[in-house]
Write a protein that holds these residues in place. Structure first.
Motif, PDB file in Angstrom:
ATOM      1  N   LEU A  58     -26.106  26.657  41.428  1.00  0.00           N
ATOM      2  CA  LEU A  58     -27.349  26.004  41.846  1.00  0.00           C
ATOM      3  C   LEU A  58     -28.043  26.808  42.936  1.00  0.00           C
ATOM      4  CD1 LEU A  58     -26.011  22.346  41.871  1.00  0.00           C
ATOM      5  CD2 LEU A  58     -27.745  23.260  40.311  1.00  0.00           C
ATOM      6  N   ALA A  59     -27.249  27.367  43.847  1.00  0.00           N
ATOM      7  CA  ALA A  59     -27.825  28.196  44.912  1.00  0.00           C
ATOM      8  C   ALA A  59     -28.456  29.454  44.326  1.00  0.00           C
ATOM      9  CB  ALA A  59     -26.760  28.550  45.941  1.00  0.00           C
TER      10      ALA A  59
ATOM     11  N   GLU B 269     -33.572  35.948  51.472  1.00  0.00           N
ATOM     12  CA  GLU B 269     -32.867  35.231  50.409  1.00  0.00           C
ATOM     13  C   GLU B 269     -31.585  34.575  50.909  1.00  0.00           C
ATOM     14  OE1 GLU B 269     -33.890  38.356  50.122  1.00  0.00           O
ATOM     15  OE2 GLU B 269     -35.238  38.480  48.389  1.00  0.00           O
ATOM     16  N   PHE B 270     -30.810  35.310  51.713  1.00  0.00           N
ATOM     17  CA  PHE B 270     -29.526  34.775  52.178  1.00  0.00           C
ATOM     18  C   PHE B 270     -29.749  33.538  53.041  1.00  0.00           C
ATOM     19  CE2 PHE B 270     -26.205  34.438  55.429  1.00  0.00           C
ATOM     20  CZ  PHE B 270     -25.090  34.298  54.619  1.00  0.00           C
TER      21      PHE B 270
ATOM     22  N   GLU C 209     -29.606  27.569  53.623  1.00  0.00           N
ATOM     23  CA  GLU C 209     -30.311  26.312  53.906  1.00  0.00           C
ATOM     24  C   GLU C 209     -30.249  25.373  52.709  1.00  0.00           C
ATOM     25  OE1 GLU C 209     -34.283  27.177  55.187  1.00  0.00           O
ATOM     26  OE2 GLU C 209     -33.660  27.340  57.287  1.00  0.00           O
ATOM     27  N   PHE C 210     -30.408  25.939  51.503  1.00  0.00           N
ATOM     28  CA  PHE C 210     -30.315  25.118  50.301  1.00  0.00           C
ATOM     29  C   PHE C 210     -28.926  24.490  50.189  1.00  0.00           C
ATOM     30  CE2 PHE C 210     -28.708  24.800  45.963  1.00  0.00           C
ATOM     31  CZ  PHE C 210     -29.548  23.815  45.461  1.00  0.00           C
ATOM     32  N   LEU C 211     -27.867  25.287  50.402  1.00  0.00           N
ATOM     33  CA  LEU C 211     -26.501  24.772  50.298  1.00  0.00           C
ATOM     34  C   LEU C 211     -26.245  23.660  51.321  1.00  0.00           C
ATOM     35  CD1 LEU C 211     -24.563  28.096  49.634  1.00  0.00           C
ATOM     36  CD2 LEU C 211     -24.765  26.139  48.070  1.00  0.00           C
ATOM     37  N   LEU C 212     -26.824  23.782  52.516  1.00  0.00           N
ATOM     38  CA  LEU C 212     -26.676  22.728  53.526  1.00  0.00           C
ATOM     39  C   LEU C 212     -27.402  21.462  53.088  1.00  0.00           C
ATOM     40  CD1 LEU C 212     -27.101  24.780  56.835  1.00  0.00           C
ATOM     41  CD2 LEU C 212     -25.005  23.687  55.997  1.00  0.00           C
ATOM     42  N   ARG C 213     -28.619  21.615  52.539  1.00  0.00           N
ATOM     43  CA  ARG C 213     -29.368  20.446  52.046  1.00  0.00           C
ATOM     44  C   ARG C 213     -28.611  19.764  50.920  1.00  0.00           C
ATOM     45  NH1 ARG C 213     -33.730  23.869  52.024  1.00  0.00           N
ATOM     46  NH2 ARG C 213     -33.870  23.864  49.738  1.00  0.00           N
TER      47      ARG C 213
END
Length: 200
Positions: free
Chosen positions: A21-22, A36-37, A42-46
């Motif tokens: 998903l990330a 990108e990193f 941030e996406f993984l934390l959300r």
């Protein structure tokens, strides 16, 4: 669209796919080179925060590989999701919230090279309908015009702003996706029936 299969994932299944998903998030986002990193983290934390929400649900779209996903949670009947709404919340939306028929979509991802027209709307409508909700709800940062335009292109309606103070002061545009029948009396699709009446 026949080549795309939609599949629901619970929170545990979503966590096992977190890296895929990330990757999809990075491929679908418009982050500047070199960021990108940071965007991925941030996406993984959300995602980690979202999977803990009561009623969390995710719908993924697969062809030969993962091509899209949408996820969210049912809006609490107490109306707390709308806290900070600027002005008076429309009565029909207040009623749908109180009767438990609003589902908040917090993220939609689509592979940028996918040739699947209408997939974003298909994911959104299916996720909302699977929860017997009559209304989808989402919010985007007021300054993110690109995101607001993308949501509106899928049939979402801008109904105003929410002012949030935590974790930092933010102004969000609020958008809704009505799934009710559009009539002369209710051209916005925000119709009510026995299952969406405010409890006594």
């Amino acid at each position: 669209m026949d080549t795309v299969r939609l599949r629901r994932l619970n929170r545990w299944q979503a966590e096992t796919l977190r890296e895929d998903l990330a990757d999809l998030y990075v491929e679908s986002s418009t982050t500047r080179p070199g960021e990108e990193f940071h965007g991925r983290q941030e996406f993984l934390l959300r995602l980690a925060d979202n999977v803990q929400l009561p009623g969390f649900d995710m719908l993924i779209a697969e062809a030969e590989s993962l091509v899209g996903c949408a996820y969210g949670f049912p809006v609490a009947r107490d109306g707390s999701w709308w806290q900070g709404f600027d002005g008076r919340l429309p009565k029909n939306i207040e009623q749908l919230t109180a009767s438990g028929h609003v589902f908040a979509i917090t993220e939609v991802l689509l592979h940028p090279h996918g040739q699947h027209e209408g997939l974003a709307r298909r994911l959104q409508e299916r996720l909302v309908a699977d929860h017997q909700a009559s209304l989808g709800a989402t919010s985007v940062d007021r300054s993110d015009l690109r995101a607001a335009t993308a949501w509106k292109s899928c049939g979402w309606q801008d109904i105003g702003e929410i002012h949030r103070k935590q974790p930092v002061p933010t102004v969000l545009r609020v958008l809704v996706l009505p799934l009710g029948e559009r009539t002369t009396e209710h051209p916005d699709g925000l119709t009510h029936n026995d299952r969406t009446q405010r409890p006594e």
